[in-house]
Scaffold this motif. Structure first.
Motif, short mmCIF file in Angstrom:
data_model
loop_
_atom_site.label_atom_id
_atom_site.label_comp_id
_atom_site.label_asym_id
_atom_site.label_seq_id
_atom_site.Cartn_x
_atom_site.Cartn_y
_atom_site.Cartn_z
N ASP A 77 0.74 -1.09 0.11
CA ASP A 77 0.29 -0.05 -0.13
C ASP A 77 0.68 1.15 -0.10
O ASP A 77 0.60 2.26 -0.64
CB ASP A 77 -0.68 0.21 1.22
CG ASP A 77 -2.07 -1.04 1.18
OD1 ASP A 77 -2.25 -1.79 0.04
OD2 ASP A 77 -2.55 -1.35 2.19
N LYS A 81 1.12 4.05 -3.08
CA LYS A 81 0.78 5.44 -2.49
C LYS A 81 1.79 6.45 -3.12
O LYS A 81 1.70 7.33 -3.64
CB LYS A 81 0.54 5.60 -1.10
CG LYS A 81 0.17 7.01 -0.73
CD LYS A 81 -0.01 6.90 0.80
CE LYS A 81 -0.65 8.47 1.16
NZ LYS A 81 -0.84 8.79 2.49
N LYS A 82 3.20 5.85 -2.88
CA LYS A 82 4.29 6.77 -3.53
C LYS A 82 4.25 6.91 -4.97
O LYS A 82 4.78 7.79 -5.46
CB LYS A 82 5.50 5.96 -3.08
CG LYS A 82 6.82 6.95 -3.24
CD LYS A 82 8.04 5.78 -2.59
CE LYS A 82 8.39 5.02 -3.59
NZ LYS A 82 10.03 4.52 -3.31
N THR A 87 -3.30 -0.08 -5.12
CA THR A 87 -2.39 -1.51 -4.85
C THR A 87 -2.42 -2.44 -5.98
O THR A 87 -1.56 -2.85 -6.46
CB THR A 87 -2.62 -2.01 -3.64
OG1 THR A 87 -2.41 -1.01 -2.36
CG2 THR A 87 -1.64 -2.96 -3.07
#
Length: 340
Positions: A77, A81-82, A87
């Motif tokens: 996750d 997000k990065k 996901t």
């Protein structure tokens, strides 16, 4: 990417923090009173430990698996997000899209292995085999990708296996009685698996000299090993003359010679005082201590030999050296050497 989840693990599993023993703490509230006399968890422990230890181990394994899965999910996750992705999209982009289609060579190899079970021509099942093999490749690639991300993350596992406080006799310790890692072994001189693990234990001790020690305790399984009790008593008699470990090694080195003549012959080989040794084994003076060892072993859940407690963490059977090494390294990591 750096992800620190130690605090999360600590909060999720506060009941199994490192070093916690499954032996009830003194001063705990009473469970009952009988004519004003308290019955505590400590009083109850000897009667329930053997049944509770496997349950605590099962609980630990369930939590460990769930924790591993949750750690992996949190890491995925965070990586997604990065990159500004969901996901599932991350996995599709970074893993699934890079997995090649199965080759005809691979498909034929799988078909050859499953031919009898499939019982159909290759062309009829080729598409099914292709789909199944592709799914298997994707699953393997996802596991490898997750493992790579986990290696890059900062993960501290605070969940610890259940521990049991197990005592030992300092007179029957091979190595430093105050070693950072103490292996307490419950064993039977006639048990073939106990004999099998001896070379492993010696190798482990040699690799970790001064840091790992071995304490021996008797648990003769007299119903299936008729000579085990006598051998245990004889080892104590040898210990009376300062040769416990030497005699211990002879017993495991020749498990076929454990009758009385064999025990006496081994004593002669070590040049023990013959009359003293013979009188000692005839008197059965150490029988109560051996029975105490056996009772203690059964109370902490040892149902077969060999059984080990590595700093209180149970390990059953004649395990491979790599298994002992892994357990030892975990304990050394959990208890760093004191600064000089």
């Amino acid at each position: 990417m750096k992800l620190h989840i130690a605090l999360f693990a600590f909060l999720l599993f506060p009941m199994l923090c490192p070093g916690q023993s499954s032996v009830p703490a003194k001063g705990a509230p009473p469970l009952a009173t009988v004519d004003g006399q308290q019955v505590t968890d400590e009083d109850l422990a000897p009667y329930v430990q053997s049944q509770l230890r496997p349950l605590r181990e099962q609980e630990y394994q369930i939590k460990k698996k769930a924790l591993d899965n949750l750690i992996t999910q949190r890491i995925l996750d965070a990586e997604a997000k990065k990159k500004g992705l969901a996901t599932d999209k991350l996995l599709e982009q970074e893993v699934d899209a890079k997995v090649p289609e199965p080759t005809d060579v691979e498909l034929n190899a799988v078909y050859t292995m499953q031919k009898e079970q499939l019982n159909r021509p290759f062309e009829e099942v080729k598409t099914q085999l292709q789909q199944n093999l592709k799914r298997a490749k994707i699953q393997q690639a996802r596991q490898e990708y997750s493992a790579h991300l986990r290696d890059q993350a900062r993960v501290a596992i605070l969940l610890s296996p259940p521990r049991v406080q197990v005592g030992f006799d300092p007179a029957r310790v091979r190595g430093n009685p105050k070693a950072r890692v103490m292996i307490v072994e419950f064993s039977d001189y006639q048990c073939p698996y106990c004999g099998q693990v001896e070379s492993t234990l010696k190798s482990v001790l040699a690799k970790h000299e001064g840091v790992v020690a071995l304490a021996f305790r008797d648990l003769p399984l007299t119903q299936i090993h008729p000579f085990a009790q006598g051998a245990a008593e004889a080892s104590r008699c040898a210990g009376e003359q300062g040769k416990f470990w030497e005699y211990h090694d002879l017993l495991f080195g020749d498990q076929g010679g454990l009758d009385r003549n064999g025990l006496i012959a081994k004593a002669a080989k070590l040049q023990l005082h013959a009359k003293q040794f013979d009188g000692c084994i005839s008197s059965e003076k150490f029988k109560p201590q051996i029975q105490q060892d056996s009772q203690d072993g059964m109370r902490v859940g040892v149902t077969g030999t060999p059984g080990f407690f590595i700093n209180g963490i149970f390990m059953s059977g004649a395990q491979a050296e790599a298994t002992f090494e892994k357990a030892i390294e975990e304990q050394l990591a959990a208890s760093p050497a004191p600064k000089s």
